[in-house]
Structures are given as C-alpha cells and as structure tokens.
Design a protein around this motif. Structure first.
Motif, short mmCIF file in Angstrom:
data_model
loop_
_atom_site.label_atom_id
_atom_site.label_comp_id
_atom_site.label_asym_id
_atom_site.label_seq_id
_atom_site.Cartn_x
_atom_site.Cartn_y
_atom_site.Cartn_z
N TYR A 139 0.84 -1.20 0.00
CA TYR A 139 0.00 0.00 0.00
C TYR A 139 0.88 1.25 0.00
O TYR A 139 0.63 2.21 -0.74
N GLN A 140 1.91 1.23 0.82
CA GLN A 140 2.80 2.39 0.92
C GLN A 140 3.66 2.54 -0.34
O GLN A 140 3.86 3.65 -0.85
N ARG A 141 4.16 1.41 -0.84
CA ARG A 141 5.03 1.45 -2.02
C ARG A 141 4.30 1.98 -3.25
O ARG A 141 4.87 2.70 -4.09
N LEU A 142 3.02 1.63 -3.37
CA LEU A 142 2.23 2.07 -4.53
C LEU A 142 1.66 3.48 -4.36
O LEU A 142 1.05 4.02 -5.29
N GLY A 143 1.82 4.05 -3.17
CA GLY A 143 1.33 5.41 -2.94
C GLY A 143 -0.18 5.51 -2.91
O GLY A 143 -0.75 6.55 -3.27
N LEU A 144 -0.85 4.43 -2.48
CA LEU A 144 -2.31 4.43 -2.50
C LEU A 144 -2.91 5.42 -1.51
O LEU A 144 -3.99 5.95 -1.73
N GLY A 145 -2.19 5.66 -0.42
CA GLY A 145 -2.69 6.62 0.56
C GLY A 145 -2.74 8.03 -0.01
O GLY A 145 -3.74 8.75 0.17
N LYS A 146 -1.69 8.41 -0.71
CA LYS A 146 -1.66 9.74 -1.34
C LYS A 146 -2.77 9.86 -2.39
O LYS A 146 -3.42 10.91 -2.51
N LEU A 147 -2.98 8.78 -3.13
CA LEU A 147 -4.03 8.78 -4.15
C LEU A 147 -5.41 8.93 -3.51
O LEU A 147 -6.27 9.68 -4.00
N ALA A 148 -5.63 8.22 -2.37
CA ALA A 148 -6.92 8.30 -1.68
C ALA A 148 -7.17 9.71 -1.13
O ALA A 148 -8.30 10.20 -1.15
#
Length: 439
Positions: A139-148
């Motif tokens: 989740y962190q490596r793909l940057g999903l938090g920033k995207l959300a």
C-alpha cells in the motif's frame, strides 16, 4: 471474572473507584496545568480533580450518564497529574477502575462499538499485526494513501479510520530474532525480553537493538516464542477480563523461562506489567505469580543504568530532543535513566522539549478513539519538538513515535526519529549518526 449484580448509581460492586482514594484529592489544582484535556478546553470536568468529583458523585448514587462517560473517555490516562499531585492521589488506579466500570455498565453507540471491536480484534495480537506488514508495505510502495487523499476518498472515511491510516509507520525489513542471544564476554545476568505487539510488528529494529545492547552489556537474552500481548491496551481501555487473560498467558510463558529480569522497551506495556499485582489481585492462582513477576520487570533504560555499562561508547555528534513517554515518566517515574544513557555517549547533546510533561496525544488507542483532541495535542507537541532545533527525536514508546511523526507530516516537516536503544546501539557498534538520521 464473574458478573456482579448492578447497584444504584454509576458503579457496581466489582472494584468501583475506591472511596478512600477519591477522598485523598483535596482539589488544590496543582494537576490543572499538567492535564492535556484541561489545557485544551479549560473545562473543570475535563481535569483530574473534575473527574474525581464525578467518581465521587457516582459512588454516592448518581447514574452513569453519557455526559459523565464522555469526560472519562476524554482522559488520556497520561498520569501527568500523578507526578504533579502534592497529596499523592492515585489517579491512575482510579481512572483504571472507572474505565472498567464504564465498559461493563455503559451502552456505547453502534459505530463506537464497531471501532473498538476492530481495534481490539487486531492490535493485541502480534501475529495478526505481522500479517498486515506485507499488504501495508505494498500500500505504501504504490502510494495508494496519497491517491486516496488526492481523490477525496480518504476524507469520506470515519475519522478513526483516517487516523489509523495516517499513523501507520513506514514498513521496513524485519530483522530476525532467535530464541536466545548469548552474552558477549562475561555473563552478568539472564534477561527475558518481551517483544510486544505493535513493537514487534512495526518496530522490529527496536527489539533487535534491545537484544544487541543487552548482549553487549554481558546479558544472555531469552526471547520466548510463545509470548503474546501483555494486556496493556486492553487494561488501559477498561477491558479488564481481556487484560487478565493476556496477563495470565504471559505469566505462564515467562514462568518457564528462568530469567533474572524481564525487560520491556515500550513504556505503556512496562507500566501495565508493573501493575500485574493489582490486575490479578482477585485470582488466587496468579496473584503471587504476578507479584514475583512484576518485581523482576524493568524498562530497558532502567535495567541498563541498574547494571552499569561495560561496552564502549563511540561518539555520536548529534543534537537530540528527548520526549518523555507518559507511561515511562509519569507511570513508572523513569526520567533520569534514559537521559543518563544518552549523555554517556560522546558528542551527543540533549535538548529538552518545552512543556514536555504534556502528552503527545497517542495514549494507547486514544488517537484512534478521540482523533480530534489527539490531533491537536500532536500538533502542539510537534511545534515544541521543532522549536528545539534538534536533528533527531528520541523517545521510548512506539505510539509516541507514530503520533509525533504524523503530526510533523501534517505540516510538511520531517525529523529523524529513534528509540533510546537505537541511539545507544549505534554508539556501541560505532555506526555513526548517519543511519539514525535516515530513520
């Protein structure tokens, strides 16, 4: 624990807040400047003496209302008031007894029940937390938090879940710890090491550094594989029966380990481990075991000062801000020992944090259950930390590290962070400051 019949008033007969402890409070007000929620809101009932007044009202027959519960829930349990109190009021015991009453006798709303169920189905279980490491790292490596966040999806989630996502630390490779780490040189003691739940899952490098330091200081380190949660999160949240079960299981594991001391590197856990005699006072089988066990429990800084150094310290030219974790400074009275260890490192300078007695807002799972005041307290702490001008923040509790890091990130700031043992480990191994400043 058997159910006890309800009685009129806020509390039942199973360990209500003790009237003699309630009466110790003379309402002098010395606690007020040290209380985080009073500092935030200036409300009398959100101060220690105000909450003690509510406990007294409950003992005298007042019902356990939503308003009363709200004031108890707002307490961080930081125990700064205990350090400040000239009358020796045992507020920590009082709020623990009161929270257990609230959990048994108060009906919470649906969302709050779901949130608490989710927290206590996950966090006190090291294996469940460890299973999250892989998905969280992806989740962190793909940057999903920033995207959300950018898409607005994150803002639509309940505040508690937003807080949980933001607090997750960066996932790094976990060092492997065996069952036993032998002492280097002459053996001075055999130490049983508690690895913790959040610590073992998200800060395994702290556990590895703890084991290396103890070995370097002449200790055999025993790390029982079967150990589970110590019960701290449950006990601090009033889940008494759950905390008792965790405590019994841990006592059984360490009873077989044949160690001189039991060491812990997490402040909140250490505070609870030393409270086992009170937690297990009603258990005829485990009460004596709890007394014997707790007498051997030491915080890692406490133990290292007690043993005295034998390993050489190499220079670390760095300015550090030392943050007193509440359950270390106020709960266990351990303030000088971490500073003594840090000052013994050549070239290291400690910079004190203004208003350091005030909680950062982590307080176990408080920042998940009470995200708004926790956020404000975290922002205040971050301001005071940055004002020191230090290059490295040092503390001794995983929750504090996550809380302050998140508060710094909210303002676009980054500050390297380390546990006390990681700094000491870098000095003993002669690694220099660069690995710490990359943290």
């Amino acid at each position: 624990m058997t159910e006890t019949p309800a009685r009129p008033g806020a509390f039942d007969d199973h360990h209500p807040p003790q009237r003699e402890l309630v009466d110790d409070c003379v309402h002098c007000g010395f606690c007020l400047p040290t209380c985080p929620t009073y500092d935030l809101w200036g409300e009398e009932m959100d101060s220690p003496r105000g909450r003690i007044y509510l406990m007294k009202e409950g003992l005298e027959g007042e019902p356990l209302t939503d308003t009363m519960v709200g004031h108890f829930d707002a307490c961080l349990g930081c125990m700064a008031c205990v350090s400040a109190c000239p009358s020796g009021v045992q507020y920590g015991t009082l709020i623990t007894e009161t929270r257990a009453q609230v959990e048994r006798r108060h009906e919470r709303g649906k969302w709050e029940r779901l949130m608490r169920t989710a927290i206590f189905t996950l966090f006190p279980y090291p294996r469940r937390l460890s299973a999250l490491r892989g998905p969280l790292a992806l989740y962190q490596r793909l940057g999903l938090g920033k995207l959300a966040k950018k898409s607005g999806l994150m803002a639509k989630l309940p505040e508690g879940l937003q807080a949980m996502e933001s607090l997750a630390p960066p996932i790094k490779r976990a060092p492997k710890l065996g069952h036993r780490v032998p002492a280097r040189g002459k053996r001075r003691a055999t130490i049983g090491m508690i690895t913790g739940c959040v610590q073992s899952a998200f800060f395994p490098d702290v556990n590895a550094a703890t084991a290396r330091i103890l070995a370097a200081e002449g200790c055999d380190v025993v790390i029982p594989r079967a150990q589970g949660c110590c019960g701290a999160l449950s006990e601090h949240s009033g889940r008494e029966a759950e905390a008792v079960k965790f405590a019994r299981d841990l006592l059984d594991v360490f009873e077989r380990s044949n160690v001189d001391y039991v060491v812990i590197n997490s402040a909140g856990c250490g505070s609870t481990l030393k409270e086992y005699p009170r937690l297990l006072q009603d258990d005829p089988e485990y009460a004596a075991k709890a007394e014997k066990f707790s007498a051997r429990v030491r915080d890692i800084a406490e133990l290292l000062v007690e043993l005295g150094p034998v390993a050489e310290r190499h220079p670390l030219p760095v300015e550090v801000a030392y943050h007193d974790a509440c359950h270390l400074a106020h709960g266990q009275g351990i303030r000088s020992q971490p500073r003594e260890l840090l000052r013994a490192i050549p070239g290291l300078e400690i910079r004190e944090i203004s208003r350091g007695e005030l909680c950062c807002g982590s307080a176990g799972v408080y920042n998940l259950l009470q995200p708004e005041p926790a956020r404000e307290l975290g922002d205040r702490k971050a301001d005071h930390v940055l004002a020191t001008g230090a290059s490295l923040l040092v503390t001794a509790n995983p929750g504090c590290s996550m809380q302050i890091r998140t508060a710094l990130e909210r303002r676009g700031e980054h500050l390297a962070m380390a546990h006390t043992v990681q700094v000491l480990d870098a000095s003993i191994r002669g690694l220099g400051v660069e690995p710490l400043l990359r943290g």
